[in-house]
Design an enzyme around this catalytic site. Structure first.
Site, PDB file in Angstrom:
ATOM      1  N   TYR A   2      -2.169  -1.851  10.177  1.00 39.34           N
ATOM      2  CA  TYR A   2      -2.084  -1.807   8.717  1.00 39.34           C
ATOM      3  C   TYR A   2      -0.722  -1.253   8.299  1.00 39.34           C
ATOM      4  O   TYR A   2      -0.016  -1.854   7.485  1.00 39.34           O
ATOM      5  CB  TYR A   2      -3.216  -0.923   8.179  1.00 39.34           C
ATOM      6  CG  TYR A   2      -3.446  -1.054   6.689  1.00 39.34           C
ATOM      7  CD1 TYR A   2      -4.076  -2.172   6.160  1.00 39.34           C
ATOM      8  CD2 TYR A   2      -3.044  -0.049   5.818  1.00 39.34           C
ATOM      9  CE1 TYR A   2      -4.300  -2.283   4.797  1.00 39.34           C
ATOM     10  CE2 TYR A   2      -3.268  -0.158   4.457  1.00 39.34           C
ATOM     11  CZ  TYR A   2      -3.899  -1.276   3.951  1.00 39.34           C
ATOM     12  OH  TYR A   2      -4.115  -1.379   2.599  1.00 39.34           O
ATOM     13  N   LYS A  32       2.010  -3.488   6.349  1.00 40.29           N
ATOM     14  CA  LYS A  32       2.317  -3.134   4.953  1.00 40.29           C
ATOM     15  C   LYS A  32       3.797  -2.751   4.805  1.00 40.29           C
ATOM     16  O   LYS A  32       4.405  -3.029   3.781  1.00 40.29           O
ATOM     17  CB  LYS A  32       1.387  -2.022   4.457  1.00 40.29           C
ATOM     18  CG  LYS A  32      -0.080  -2.478   4.335  1.00 40.29           C
ATOM     19  CD  LYS A  32      -0.238  -3.652   3.371  1.00 40.29           C
ATOM     20  CE  LYS A  32      -1.674  -4.044   3.127  1.00 40.29           C
ATOM     21  NZ  LYS A  32      -1.816  -5.147   2.158  1.00 40.29           N
ATOM     22  N   SER A  52       0.877  -1.176   0.000  1.00 48.34           N
ATOM     23  CA  SER A  52       0.000   0.000   0.000  1.00 48.34           C
ATOM     24  C   SER A  52       0.908   1.217   0.000  1.00 48.34           C
ATOM     25  O   SER A  52       2.091   1.099   0.381  1.00 48.34           O
ATOM     26  CB  SER A  52      -0.842  -0.003   1.283  1.00 48.34           C
ATOM     27  OG  SER A  52      -1.519   1.231   1.442  1.00 48.34           O
TER      28      SER A  52
HETATM   29  N1  LIG Z   1      -8.581  -0.157  -1.632  1.00 50.26           N
HETATM   30  C1  LIG Z   1      -7.541   0.610  -1.330  1.00 50.26           C
HETATM   31  O1  LIG Z   1      -7.654   1.836  -1.353  1.00 50.26           O
HETATM   32  C2  LIG Z   1      -6.216  -0.028  -1.004  1.00 50.26           C
HETATM   33  C3  LIG Z   1      -5.110   0.830  -0.858  1.00 50.26           C
HETATM   34  C4  LIG Z   1      -3.885   0.271  -0.562  1.00 50.26           C
HETATM   35  C5  LIG Z   1      -3.744  -1.099  -0.453  1.00 50.26           C
HETATM   36  N2  LIG Z   1      -4.833  -1.908  -0.605  1.00 50.26           N
HETATM   37  C6  LIG Z   1      -4.627  -3.356  -0.477  1.00 50.26           C
HETATM   38  O2  LIG Z   1      -5.192  -4.026  -1.572  1.00 50.26           O
HETATM   39  C7  LIG Z   1      -5.518  -5.366  -1.204  1.00 50.26           C
HETATM   40  C8  LIG Z   1      -6.950  -5.670  -1.629  1.00 50.26           C
HETATM   41  O3  LIG Z   1      -7.825  -4.887  -0.826  1.00 50.26           O
HETATM   42  P1  LIG Z   1      -9.173  -4.223  -1.363  1.00 50.26           P
HETATM   43  O4  LIG Z   1      -8.999  -2.779  -1.268  1.00 50.26           O
HETATM   44  O5  LIG Z   1      -9.590  -4.836  -2.632  1.00 50.26           O
HETATM   45  O6  LIG Z   1     -10.145  -4.625  -0.156  1.00 50.26           O
HETATM   46  P2  LIG Z   1     -11.416  -5.599  -0.068  1.00 50.26           P
HETATM   47  O7  LIG Z   1     -11.727  -5.655   1.386  1.00 50.26           O
HETATM   48  O8  LIG Z   1     -12.472  -5.109  -1.002  1.00 50.26           O
HETATM   49  O9  LIG Z   1     -10.870  -7.007  -0.577  1.00 50.26           O
HETATM   50  C9  LIG Z   1      -9.999  -7.797   0.220  1.00 50.26           C
HETATM   51  C10 LIG Z   1     -10.355  -9.264   0.057  1.00 50.26           C
HETATM   52  O10 LIG Z   1      -9.441 -10.034   0.868  1.00 50.26           O
HETATM   53  C11 LIG Z   1     -10.195 -11.096   1.445  1.00 50.26           C
HETATM   54  N3  LIG Z   1      -9.538 -11.619   2.639  1.00 50.26           N
HETATM   55  C12 LIG Z   1      -9.391 -11.020   3.849  1.00 50.26           C
HETATM   56  N4  LIG Z   1      -8.825 -11.867   4.719  1.00 50.26           N
HETATM   57  C13 LIG Z   1      -8.597 -13.024   4.046  1.00 50.26           C
HETATM   58  C14 LIG Z   1      -8.055 -14.280   4.412  1.00 50.26           C
HETATM   59  N5  LIG Z   1      -7.638 -14.526   5.670  1.00 50.26           N
HETATM   60  N6  LIG Z   1      -7.969 -15.248   3.468  1.00 50.26           N
HETATM   61  C15 LIG Z   1      -8.421 -15.011   2.214  1.00 50.26           C
HETATM   62  N7  LIG Z   1      -8.975 -13.862   1.830  1.00 50.26           N
HETATM   63  C16 LIG Z   1      -9.052 -12.873   2.732  1.00 50.26           C
HETATM   64  C17 LIG Z   1     -11.550 -10.474   1.762  1.00 50.26           C
HETATM   65  O11 LIG Z   1     -12.543 -11.483   1.930  1.00 50.26           O
HETATM   66  C18 LIG Z   1     -11.775  -9.590   0.535  1.00 50.26           C
HETATM   67  O12 LIG Z   1     -12.482 -10.291  -0.476  1.00 50.26           O
HETATM   68  C19 LIG Z   1      -5.300  -5.456   0.308  1.00 50.26           C
HETATM   69  O13 LIG Z   1      -4.047  -6.062   0.564  1.00 50.26           O
HETATM   70  C20 LIG Z   1      -5.279  -3.999   0.730  1.00 50.26           C
HETATM   71  O14 LIG Z   1      -4.559  -3.803   1.894  1.00 50.26           O
HETATM   72  C21 LIG Z   1      -6.063  -1.390  -0.875  1.00 50.26           C
END
Ligand SMILES: NC(=O)c1ccc[n+]([C@@H]2O[C@H](COP(=O)([O-])OP(=O)(O)OC[C@H]3O[C@@H](n4cnc5c(N)ncnc54)[C@H](O)[C@@H]3O)[C@@H](O)[C@H]2O)c1
Length: 263
Positions: free
Chosen positions: A146, A150, A133
């Site tokens: 977080y 990260k 992230s």
């Molecule tokens: N959306 C943002 O703005 C953003 C920014 C920076 C980083 N991220 C990173 O991107 C990645 C995806 O996140 P997102 O934003 O799509 O969020 P999201 O919550 O929409 O999707 C995350 C998915 O991970 C799954 N998950 C959680 N724990 C799990 C486990 N133990 N086993 C299997 N699956 C699991 C959840 O069920 C969900 O479907 C994450 O690593 C998040 O930290 C997101």
């Protein structure tokens, strides 16, 4: 690009966007998530294989790797599943701290332990993309689990890249650092004293987040050009990173944006 792509956290947000993009490019997609119901929907949409998986379970990742390599050698592994917990670091319950470490750090490690030996043995060009992230470079108050996990993903990914280069493997590595992307990452109820912060972050994602499909488009363009640092929204990272590096270099005390005066 054809071949097999494996995506953890594929039931929602960024993972689902990556799955749709990989499938649209003709790849076979193997989709993993702990949410089996929503995973089935993305699998139906992409023609992919759904493998309900909890990334905190090393055996589940072994089973996922077995299933994926049964489709053919894996070209792309996205270690993408992640969770976000908010609150003051001293008030976040121990089980929430543990979950952040287990999903965000050990979930990636479990993916590496299951897939890397098979990817090395396949002896062909392939790539691992670990999702950190911009928060993996810029720590934030009220989401210490977080930020800390990260940062760990940024570090472990560089260690991995060095190791794979040392053993002269054909496995390439990328670190993906998303900025705001419309998703459900802030789905968890706000922790104590973090209600306003979470409300602001949810609004920010809604107003300024890119869609998962647009985001996936940028990620695949970066993969095509072989980038290690995949930063699809540099405007969310570069200025803050320069300021942070300067803070460290000059031994200045970190300043944060969520002070009482401006929140
Ligand atoms: N959306 C943002 O703005 C953003 C920014 C920076 C980083 N991220 C990173 O991107 C990645 C995806 O996140 P997102 O934003 O799509 O969020 P999201 O919550 O929409 O999707 C995350 C998915 O991970 C799954 N998950 C959680 N724990 C799990 C486990 N133990 N086993 C299997 N699956 C699991 C959840 O069920 C969900 O479907 C994450 O690593 C998040 O930290 C997101």
């Amino acid at each position: 690009m054809s071949g097999v792509a494996v995506i953890t956290g594929a039931a929602s947000g960024i993972g689902a966007g990556l799955a749709r993009k990989a499938a649209a490019r003709g790849m076979s997609v193997v989709l993993a998530d702990r949410d089996a119901e929503r995973l089935a929907v993305v699998a139906a949409e992409t023609g992919g294989i759904a493998v309900p998986t909890d990334v905190t379970d090393p055996d589940a990742l072994e089973a996922l790797a077995h299933e994926a390599f049964a489709q053919g050698p894996v070209d792309l592994l996205f270690n993408n599943a992640g969770v976000l917990t908010t609150g003051n670091s001293w008030e976040i319950p121990a089980d929430k701290w543990r979950q952040s470490v287990e999903v965000n750090v050990l979930g990636v490690v479990n993916g590496l332990r299951a897939f890397v030996p098979r990817m090395i043995a396949a002896d062909r060009p392939c790539r691992i993309v670990n999702t950190a992230s911009v928060g993996g470079f810029l720590p934030s108050p009220l989401m210490a689990p977080y930020s800390a996990t990260k940062f760990a993903v940024v570090a472990l990914t560089e260690s991995l890249a060095g190791e794979l280069a040392t053993v002269r493997s054909k496995v390439a590595v990328s670190l993906l650092a998303p900025g705001p992307v419309k998703s459900e990452i802030f789905r968890e109820e706000a922790g104590a004293n973090a209600e306003q912060f979470v409300g602001t972050m949810r609004d920010m994602l809604e107003q300024h987040g890119v869609t998962p499909d647009e985001f996936a488009e940028r990620v695949f363009a970066a993969i095509d050009s072989g980038e290690y640092w995949i930063v699809p929204q540099p405007e969310a990272l570069d200025e803050g990173l320069r300021a942070r590096n300067e803070t460290i270099a000059t031994r200045a005390t970190p300043q944060f944006y969520m002070t009482d005066e401006d929140s």
